[in-house]
Write a protein that holds these residues in place. Structure first.
Motif, PDB file in Angstrom:
ATOM      1  N   ILE A  96      31.731  44.296  41.326  1.00  0.00           N
ATOM      2  CA  ILE A  96      32.586  44.397  42.353  1.00  0.00           C
ATOM      3  C   ILE A  96      33.787  44.026  42.128  1.00  0.00           C
ATOM      4  O   ILE A  96      34.659  44.925  42.706  1.00  0.00           O
ATOM      5  CB  ILE A  96      31.900  43.314  43.528  1.00  0.00           C
ATOM      6  CG1 ILE A  96      30.414  43.545  43.961  1.00  0.00           C
ATOM      7  CG2 ILE A  96      32.828  42.963  44.679  1.00  0.00           C
ATOM      8  CD1 ILE A  96      29.893  42.380  44.822  1.00  0.00           C
ATOM      9  N   ALA A  97      34.297  42.822  41.213  1.00  0.00           N
ATOM     10  CA  ALA A  97      35.599  42.712  40.999  1.00  0.00           C
ATOM     11  C   ALA A  97      36.174  43.747  40.189  1.00  0.00           C
ATOM     12  O   ALA A  97      37.357  44.253  40.261  1.00  0.00           O
ATOM     13  CB  ALA A  97      35.335  41.360  40.234  1.00  0.00           C
ATOM     14  N   SER A  98      35.416  44.218  39.149  1.00  0.00           N
ATOM     15  CA  SER A  98      35.917  45.458  38.330  1.00  0.00           C
ATOM     16  C   SER A  98      36.176  46.935  39.026  1.00  0.00           C
ATOM     17  O   SER A  98      36.989  47.534  38.514  1.00  0.00           O
ATOM     18  CB  SER A  98      35.238  45.459  36.995  1.00  0.00           C
ATOM     19  OG  SER A  98      34.065  46.011  37.205  1.00  0.00           O
ATOM     20  N   GLU A  99      34.977  47.244  39.581  1.00  0.00           N
ATOM     21  CA  GLU A  99      34.876  48.443  40.247  1.00  0.00           C
ATOM     22  C   GLU A  99      35.663  48.604  41.783  1.00  0.00           C
ATOM     23  O   GLU A  99      36.275  49.674  41.990  1.00  0.00           O
ATOM     24  CB  GLU A  99      33.475  48.962  40.390  1.00  0.00           C
ATOM     25  CG  GLU A  99      32.881  49.255  39.003  1.00  0.00           C
ATOM     26  CD  GLU A  99      31.561  49.442  39.120  1.00  0.00           C
ATOM     27  OE1 GLU A  99      31.233  50.190  40.184  1.00  0.00           O
ATOM     28  OE2 GLU A  99      30.527  49.502  38.244  1.00  0.00           O
ATOM     29  N   GLY A 100      35.392  47.374  42.454  1.00  0.00           N
ATOM     30  CA  GLY A 100      35.667  47.493  43.704  1.00  0.00           C
ATOM     31  C   GLY A 100      37.302  47.690  44.234  1.00  0.00           C
ATOM     32  O   GLY A 100      37.474  48.167  45.202  1.00  0.00           O
ATOM     33  N   PHE A 101      38.094  46.956  43.356  1.00  0.00           N
ATOM     34  CA  PHE A 101      39.169  47.160  43.585  1.00  0.00           C
ATOM     35  C   PHE A 101      40.125  47.839  42.392  1.00  0.00           C
ATOM     36  O   PHE A 101      41.221  47.387  41.929  1.00  0.00           O
ATOM     37  CB  PHE A 101      39.819  45.693  43.852  1.00  0.00           C
ATOM     38  CG  PHE A 101      39.154  45.251  45.034  1.00  0.00           C
ATOM     39  CD1 PHE A 101      39.412  45.674  46.115  1.00  0.00           C
ATOM     40  CD2 PHE A 101      38.014  44.319  44.944  1.00  0.00           C
ATOM     41  CE1 PHE A 101      38.892  45.038  47.481  1.00  0.00           C
ATOM     42  CE2 PHE A 101      37.400  43.742  45.966  1.00  0.00           C
ATOM     43  CZ  PHE A 101      37.755  44.216  47.192  1.00  0.00           C
ATOM     44  N   SER A 102      39.497  48.636  41.959  1.00  0.00           N
ATOM     45  CA  SER A 102      40.006  49.665  40.709  1.00  0.00           C
ATOM     46  C   SER A 102      40.910  50.973  41.488  1.00  0.00           C
ATOM     47  O   SER A 102      41.678  51.657  40.700  1.00  0.00           O
ATOM     48  CB  SER A 102      39.062  50.119  39.744  1.00  0.00           C
ATOM     49  OG  SER A 102      38.181  51.206  40.382  1.00  0.00           O
ATOM     50  N   PHE A 103      40.804  50.931  42.529  1.00  0.00           N
ATOM     51  CA  PHE A 103      41.666  52.143  43.395  1.00  0.00           C
ATOM     52  C   PHE A 103      41.400  53.510  42.904  1.00  0.00           C
ATOM     53  O   PHE A 103      42.291  54.451  42.803  1.00  0.00           O
ATOM     54  CB  PHE A 103      43.066  51.898  43.295  1.00  0.00           C
ATOM     55  CG  PHE A 103      43.490  50.518  44.123  1.00  0.00           C
ATOM     56  CD1 PHE A 103      43.584  50.485  45.471  1.00  0.00           C
ATOM     57  CD2 PHE A 103      43.566  49.343  43.333  1.00  0.00           C
ATOM     58  CE1 PHE A 103      43.879  49.169  45.968  1.00  0.00           C
ATOM     59  CE2 PHE A 103      43.987  48.173  43.943  1.00  0.00           C
ATOM     60  CZ  PHE A 103      43.983  48.116  45.306  1.00  0.00           C
ATOM     61  N   GLN A 104      40.155  53.738  42.435  1.00  0.00           N
ATOM     62  CA  GLN A 104      39.668  54.840  42.239  1.00  0.00           C
ATOM     63  C   GLN A 104      39.197  55.919  43.352  1.00  0.00           C
ATOM     64  O   GLN A 104      39.032  55.332  44.514  1.00  0.00           O
ATOM     65  CB  GLN A 104      38.495  54.790  41.245  1.00  0.00           C
ATOM     66  CG  GLN A 104      38.340  54.123  39.895  1.00  0.00           C
ATOM     67  CD  GLN A 104      37.073  53.982  39.220  1.00  0.00           C
ATOM     68  OE1 GLN A 104      36.485  55.109  39.092  1.00  0.00           O
ATOM     69  NE2 GLN A 104      36.689  52.751  38.799  1.00  0.00           N
TER      70      GLN A 104
END
Length: 426
Positions: A184-192
């Motif tokens: 969640i921390a690494s993917e959720g707010f990667s703005f992909q």
């Protein structure tokens, strides 16, 4: 008595107690109940099932945009004592306010069908022996009776209970899914933007920034803070603004929490298995073999609360807005008010009876119609909130016009995307 239009909202105020803030929670909570319906549940479920946690950032940005989209409603109402609908009538006359109202009414009636059908789908999952059409009629009747009784405090408190049910149901189901916090921390707010899917991003913005929410929020704030019948009417202007601001922050935060919980739940359970979601009730059915029957029940309960609360309060709001559009007394027991209560209850039933065999298509159509209305309503709110002759010192500051300009561009993109979708071009 001085003209409130020329008075800036004072930044100084007396001390506020904890219970003052608790009592302030109301109008924006109702709006969050209106916002989170079958469309947003379906969109969030699709995001999680298709792209895992990678679109959580979209929900956060959409909720922030929704906050700024609704903020002028607070300022217009508290600084003038008039709702947005009344402001449209006072500034441009009934030749504008009535078409404005009927555009809202048209979109609402179609959206209502999606709301009550979504609630019916949830109940059909819990008690499958009753058809969707029958469940829709039962639920519309329940909402209609609650509004007909005319106890606004009862409706507000009942809606707060429904919002609690939503938060608890979706949050508990998400926690039970044992999501990966690191993911969640690494993917959720990667703005992909996975697969360059701007359309799904716009769909989430559309479900969060429902066209009528600033108009509805404004009407609710007028009732809460500008009515002589309410104790809040005696507060200082600065305290009214502070409480309304807190209420809006809480409402938008709750919307974000609910929507993020649905994405997390879908990402943790459906994405790893490659399962897809075509409707909100589909999500409940998919969860049952993975997490057990209780998960499907919890999710369906949350869906019911989301859809029913959204449908019920629109039955309440449409008569209120009609009275404001025409400048008539806001008497909810008057025959004109009763007529619009009946209309916003009966038309959705008729739509479901005629098109109920394609429930998901109906919800998508409702989303599309509201997507086309969004830039029109956004433009009207922007114009009124920028009018220095009407609002004086409380008109939009240049920085806010910049923010609202970006929001307006997004609404235009949504309308274009919706129009092209309807023409089968995309």
């Amino acid at each position: 008595m001085s003209n409130p239009n020329k008075e800036a909202l004072d930044t100084q105020s007396g001390k506020m107690t904890f219970w003052d803030y608790m009592r302030a929670i109301g109008p924006a909570i109702i709006i969050s109940a209106v916002v989170v319906g079958p469309g947003s549940v379906t969109t969030a479920s699709t995001m999680g099932a298709s792209y895992s946690y990678r679109m959580l950032w979209v929900v956060v940005l959409a909720s922030i945009a929704a906050f700024f989209y609704q903020l002028p409603a607070v300022r217009i109402t508290l600084s003038t004592g008039n709702s947005i609908m009344e402001s449209v009538r006072l500034q441009y006359g009934q030749k504008v306010s009535l078409p404005f109202y009927f555009c809202l009414l048209f979109g609402t009636c179609v959206f209502q069908a999606g709301n009550f059908l979504g609630a019916a789908m949830a109940m059909n999952y819990l008690i499958p022996g009753i058809s969707l059409v029958v469940w829709t009629i039962i639920l519309v009747a329940m909402g209609f009776i609650l509004v007909w009784i005319g106890k606004f405090d009862l409706l507000e408190n009942f809606t707060k209970v429904l919002v609690f049910v939503m938060v608890a149901s979706f949050l508990f189901t998400a926690v039970a899914s044992s999501p990966s916090i690191s993911a969640i921390a690494s993917e959720g707010f990667s703005f992909q933007i996975p697969d360059g899917n701007w359309f799904l991003i716009l769909a989430m913005v559309a479900t969060t920034m429902v066209p009528d929410i600033p108009v509805s929020l404004s009407a609710l704030h007028k009732k809460k803070y500008c009515s002589e019948e309410t104790s809040e009417g005696g507060l200082s202007m600065a305290n009214k603004y502070k409480l309304a601001h807190i209420d809006l922050v809480v409402g938008c935060t709750i919307t974000a929490i609910i929507t993020c919980s649905i994405i997390v739940c879908s990402a943790a359970n459906l994405f790893p298995k490659g399962l897809t979601v075509s409707s909100a009730s589909d999500m409940a059915a998919q969860l049952t073999p993975i997490l057990g029957k209780y998960a499907g029940i919890l999710f369906s309960l949350g869906l019911w609360a989301a859809a029913f609360s959204s449908g019920m309060f629109r039955i309440q709001l449409m008569p209120m807005l009609y009275n404001q559009a025409t400048g008539q007394e806001e008497d909810m027991k008057a025959s004109r008010s009763r007529f619009f209560m009946i209309l916003t209850s009966a038309v959705p039933i008729l739509i479901v009876v005629l098109f109920g065999k394609a429930p998901t298509s109906l919800i998508v159509t409702a989303q599309a119609i509201n997507g086309i209305l969004l830039p029109f309503i956004c433009g009207v709110v922007w114009k009124i909130s920028s009018d220095k002759k009407y609002l004086g010192e409380n008109a939009n500051k240049p920085w806010f016009n910049g923010v609202f300009g970006i929001i307006f561009i997004v609404t235009v993109l949504l309308a274009v995307r919706t129009f092209l979708s309807l023409l089968k071009i995309i």
